[in-house]
Design an enzyme around this catalytic site. Structure first.
Site, mmCIF file in Angstrom:
data_model
loop_
_atom_site.group_PDB
_atom_site.id
_atom_site.type_symbol
_atom_site.label_atom_id
_atom_site.label_comp_id
_atom_site.label_asym_id
_atom_site.label_seq_id
_atom_site.Cartn_x
_atom_site.Cartn_y
_atom_site.Cartn_z
ATOM 1 N N ASN A 1 90.761 45.358 46.726
ATOM 2 C CA ASN A 1 90.799 44.357 45.675
ATOM 3 C C ASN A 1 90.271 44.741 44.401
ATOM 4 O OD1 ASN A 1 90.468 41.926 48.334
ATOM 5 N ND2 ASN A 1 92.304 42.893 47.625
ATOM 6 N N ASP B 1 94.176 35.262 54.084
ATOM 7 C CA ASP B 1 95.209 35.954 53.017
ATOM 8 C C ASP B 1 96.207 34.876 52.729
ATOM 9 O OD1 ASP B 1 96.485 38.069 51.767
ATOM 10 O OD2 ASP B 1 97.587 38.746 53.459
#
Ligand code: IPE
Ligand code: IPE
Ligand code: MG
Length: 241
Positions: free
Chosen positions: A68, A20
């Protein structure tokens, strides 16, 4: 191995990573989010190699979540193009290095050309033994568990499974990770401390290490340091201290 790295006997068998911080890294550099993802894919290459060298047996990388898909279409298109490029250019090297590749996630949502590349890569690397690289793509853990429940329900309806045979082992066997040991260590970069719908079932007794660096700045040394932290943890599995 590099100096100061842990001894092989203490290396976790399975490391799961939430890669991330690509977007924030890019913003800090004055670059596009996609440039962050590009740099992130290069870092992934280095970390896979470091994990293999350290003797890790399985590495699971969260590359794209079910959620996502809801990002800006330009970012999603760019990520798919990057993934395609990665598969086209990296698979041969991974194969030569003895990496077995497997994808977990909602495959039917991936574009056909990428799915074809994935299937080729999985077939090609199927018997490799050095390390298993599991890429979580279009992956969501709740969807995975729902899928397992649905498959078992179907078997019960078809009289191929009795309700009392629905055990922890049976549910595990219906997950994408059926023949993979649960992760010993989870690493999340970027400073966020949450699971974001990753391996909810499999992480039941995993040790978590949160690293305060964006993924593009994460190094093999950071990876080995996370293994050192893991090594210092006491795993109890519910027993008394
Ligand atoms: C992780 O980086 C990569 C993907 C989710 C594809 P992010 O894109 O989430 O980066 P941040 O968290 O916005 O900085
Ligand atoms: C998790 O990161 C997914 C990947 C790293 C691929 P996100 O950036 O999507 O998660 P949230 O939004 O911070 O929870
Ligand atoms: Mg993020």
């Amino acid at each position: 191995m590099t100096k100061g790295s842990p001894s092989l006997s203490h290396v976790p068998q399975h490391v799961a990573i939430i890669m991330d911080g690509n977007g924030r890294w890019a913003r800090e550099q004055g670059l596009s989010r996609l440039a962050g993802h590009q740099k992130g894919s290069e870092v992934a290459r280095d970390i896979i190699r470091a994990a293999a060298d350290a003797g890790v047996g399985y590495i699971t990388l969260f590359a794209f979540s079910s959620e996502n898909w809801r990002r800006d279409p330009d970012e999603v298109t760019g990520l798919m193009a990057l993934l395609k490029h990665y598969l086209e250019t990296e698979v041969e090297t991974l194969h030569q290095e003895g990496v077995k590749l497997r994808i977990i996630g909602e495959r039917h949502l991936l574009p056909n050309n990428i799915l074809a590349l994935i299937e080729d890569a999985e077939a090609k690397t199927r018997t490799n033994k050095k390390i298993e690289l599991i890429m979580a793509l279009s992956y969501g853990s709740r969807a995975e568990i729902v899928n397992a429940a649905r498959e078992m329900a179907q078997k019960v309806r078809d009289r191929r499974l009795e309700p009392e045979d629905i055990t922890e082992e049976a549910l595990s066997a219906h997950l994408y990770t059926s023949d993979v040991p649960d992760p010993d260590l989870l690493i999340r970069t970027s400073g966020e401390q949450r699971i974001s719908n990753y391996l909810l079932w499999q992480l039941a007794y995993t040790e978590f290490v949160f690293v305060n660096k964006y993924w593009p700045n994460f190094t093999p040394q950071d990876f080995l340091e996370a293994i050192e932290v893991y090594h210092g943890r006491e795993r109890r599995y519910g027993t008394a201290a």
